[in-house]
Enzyme design. Structure first.
Site, PDB file in Angstrom:
ATOM      1  CB  THR A 125     -15.846   4.771  12.422  1.00 29.50           C
ATOM      2  OG1 THR A 125     -15.528   3.850  11.390  1.00 29.50           O
ATOM      3  CG2 THR A 125     -14.817   4.650  13.519  1.00 29.50           C
ATOM      4  N   PRO A 127     -16.391   6.357  18.538  1.00 26.90           N
ATOM      5  CG  PRO A 127     -16.450   8.282  19.891  1.00 26.90           C
ATOM      6  CD  PRO A 127     -17.230   7.544  18.843  1.00 26.90           C
ATOM      7  CB  ALA A 129     -18.609   1.160  17.180  1.00 25.75           C
ATOM      8  CB  ILE A 156     -17.036  10.999   9.514  1.00 28.76           C
ATOM      9  CG1 ILE A 156     -17.557  10.234  10.740  1.00 28.76           C
ATOM     10  CG2 ILE A 156     -17.986  10.858   8.336  1.00 28.76           C
ATOM     11  CD1 ILE A 156     -17.576   8.718  10.580  1.00 28.76           C
ATOM     12  CD  GLN A 337      16.512   0.867   2.370  1.00 30.30           C
ATOM     13  OE1 GLN A 337      15.723   1.491   3.063  1.00 30.30           O
ATOM     14  NE2 GLN A 337      17.717   0.525   2.794  1.00 30.30           N
ATOM     15  CB  ILE A 338      14.848   2.560  -4.660  1.00 27.95           C
ATOM     16  CG1 ILE A 338      14.706   1.022  -4.683  1.00 27.95           C
ATOM     17  CG2 ILE A 338      15.395   3.076  -5.990  1.00 27.95           C
ATOM     18  CD1 ILE A 338      13.622   0.522  -5.602  1.00 27.95           C
ATOM     19  N   GLY A 340      17.008   6.198  -1.147  1.00 26.06           N
ATOM     20  CA  GLY A 340      18.046   6.427  -0.153  1.00 26.06           C
ATOM     21  C   GLY A 340      17.744   7.659   0.683  1.00 26.06           C
ATOM     22  CD  GLU A 364     -13.953   1.588   1.923  1.00 31.21           C
ATOM     23  OE1 GLU A 364     -14.494   0.554   1.476  1.00 31.21           O
ATOM     24  OE2 GLU A 364     -14.059   2.689   1.365  1.00 31.21           O
ATOM     25  CB  THR A 366      -7.860  -3.531  10.202  1.00 30.97           C
ATOM     26  OG1 THR A 366      -8.464  -4.679  10.816  1.00 30.97           O
ATOM     27  CG2 THR A 366      -8.316  -2.263  10.910  1.00 30.97           C
TER      28      THR A 366
END
Length: 383
Positions: A125, A127, A129, A156, A337-338, A340, A364, A366
Site C-alpha cells: 500500500t 499514499p 495506491a 504497513i 447492544q446486549i 447496553g 487485505e 475491502t
C-alpha cells in the site's frame, strides 16, 4: 485437509490454553500500553506460532490451509492484536518467498522467519495506491547488481518491528499496470530506509503500523523474488488469496469470542426481575449472531479444503472474507447492544472489540474489492 488429527488436537489444545491463560488476561494491558509484553512474544516464538505456514524442512509446522484456519479459530478468541504480530510473518510477509522465491532465497529467510528471529512485513500500500494496487509508484531501477528503490509505503503492519519487507515496486516505469511490478526481499536495516511515526488508530492497540520511506535504497538484484521482473503483482495476488481465507478465519474466531461474552453477560444481567437472556428480543440477537458465525465458519472451512485440494479459490476466498468480515461487524454491534450501557464502557472490553473488528472490512481487500473480484470471476466463467 487434516494430516494427523491427534497431532493437530495437541496443537489446538496448547493454543487454546495459551489464549486462556496468557493472552486474555493481558488484553487490557496491551490496549492501555499499546505494546505486547516481550515475554508473551517470546512464548509465541517458542510455541512455533511464527512458523505455522512455513515448511517443516525450514523449521516450520507446515500446516495445511484447513489446519491453519482451525488454529486461527483458537488463537483469535483473544484480542486480534496478538495474531497481528505474527500474522504478516505466517501470511503475506513470508508466503511470497515460499510461493515464488528461489531456493537460495527460501534457504536464507524462511528458517529465520519460522523461529520469529525475523518478522516479515508486506509493503504494498502507498499514499496513492491501496485498493488499486496496480497503480503503485514506488520504483526499483536496476543499477549494475543492485536495484535502487525510491518511494513511500503506507499503513504497513509490523513495519516498526520488521526484519525484512516483501516489497512491491515498479521495475519498468514504461509499463503502467500490473505487468511492471516486481517483488523484492528488503532487509529492514538497508541504508536509505526510514520510518514514519507509529500510526494512531481507531483500534487494535498493540498492533503497529507506520509509513516506510525508501530513499535511494540499494537492494541486491539477488533479492528479486523468483529472479524475474514483472511477476510481483501475480505473487501479491496469490498471497492475498490465501490471506483472505486466513482473515476470514480471524473474523469467525473474534465473533465467537464476542458472542460468548455477550451470552455470559445476558445470563447474569437482570432487568424487570429476570435475566435479559430470557427476553425474546435479546434471544433474537443471540440467535442471529450464532447463525451468521456458523455460516461464516462453514464458508471458511470449505474454502480452506478447496485450497488444500488444489482447486481455484479466488472466488471462494473473496466470498469468505467478505461475508465473515461483515458478519463480524454485525456481531460486534449486537454484542454492544446486549451489554447496553455497559457495552459503551471500556471496563467491559466489548467496546474495544467493536473498534478492533472494524478494520477487518478494510484490509487485505475491502468489502467492495471482494464484491468486484467475485462478480468479475462470475462473468469470466460465464463468458
Amino acid at each position: 485437509m487434516i494430516r494427523d488429527q491427534e497431532t493437530l488436537n495437541g496443537l489446538l489444545d496448547t493454543v487454546a490454553r495459551f489464549v486462556r491463560e496468557r493472552l486474555v488476561p493481558n488484553e487490557e494491558l496491551v490496549a492501555e500500553t499499546d505494546e505486547i509484553p516481550e515475554d508473551i512474544v517470546t512464548d509465541m516464538k517458542n510455541m512455533g506460532l511464527f512458523g505455522l505456514t512455513i515448511p517443516e524442512r525450514f523449521g516450520g509446522l507446515e500446516l495445511t490451509m484447513e489446519e491453519e484456519v482451525l488454529t486461527v479459530f483458537e488463537l483469535c478468541r483473544a484480542s486480534p492484536v496478538f495474531r497481528s504480530l505474527l500474522g504478516t510473518t505466517v501470511g503475506i510477509g513470508s508466503q511470497g518467498i515460499l510461493f515464488d522465491g528461489t531456493p537460495a532465497q527460501q534457504e536464507e529467510y524462511l528458517p529465520r522467519l519460522a523461529t520469529g528471529e525475523l518478522i516479515a512485513s508486506f509493503a504494498l500500500t502507498e499514499p496513492e495506491a491501496g485498493s488499486d494496487a496496480a497503480s503503485l509508484r514506488t520504483t526499483a531501477i536496476l543499477d549494475s547488481d543492485h536495484y535502487v528503490v525510491n518511494g513511500t509505503k503506507r499503513f504497513i503492519t509490523n513495519a516498526p518491528h520488521a526484519g525484512i519487507f516483501t516489497l512491491m515496486a515498479r521495475t519498468n516505469p514504461e509499463i503502467k499496470g500490473a505487468g511492471g511490478i516486481s517483488a523484492f526481499i528488503v532487509d529492514a536495516n538497508t541504508p536509505g530506509i526510514s520510518f514514519g511515526k507509529r500510526d494512531s488508530k481507531m483500534g487494535q492497540k498493540g498492533a503497529h503500523t507506520c509509513d516506510v520511506i525508501f530513499d535511494n535504497c540499494r537492494v541486491p538484484a539477488a533479492n528479486l523474488i523468483g529472479g524475474k521482473e514483472g511477476q510481483g503483482f501475480k505473487t501479491a495476488m496469490k498471497v492475498l488469496d490465501k490471506g483472505r481465507i486466513h482473515i476470514a478465519a480471524v473474523c469467525v474466531a473474534v465473533a465467537e469470542r464476542m458472542l460468548a461474552d455477550a451470552l455470559a453477560y445476558a445470563m447474569q444481567r437482570k432487568q424487570f426481575g429476570q435475566r435479559i437472556a430470557d427476553f425474546q428480543l435479546v434471544q433474537a440477537m443471540l440467535a442471529d449472531c450464532k447463525t451468521e458465525i456458523y455460516a461464516a465458519r462453514s464458508m471458511v472451512l470449505d474454502a480452506a479444503r478447496r485450497r488444500d485440494d488444489n482447486l481455484p479459490v479466488s472466488t471462494e476466498a473473496s466470498c469468505a472474507k467478505l461475508f465473515a468480515s461483515e458478519m463480524c461487524g454485525r456481531v460486534a454491534d449486537r454484542a454492544v447492544q446486549i451489554f447496553g450501557g455497559a457495552g459503551y464502557m471500556s471496563e467491559y472490553g466489548i467496546e474495544r472489540f467493536y473498534r478492533d473488528v472494524r478494520l477487518f472490512r478494510i484490509y487485505e481487500g475491502t468489502t467492495q474489492i471482494q464484491q468486484i473480484v467475485i462478480a468479475r470471476n462470475m462473468i469470466r466463467e460465464a463468458e
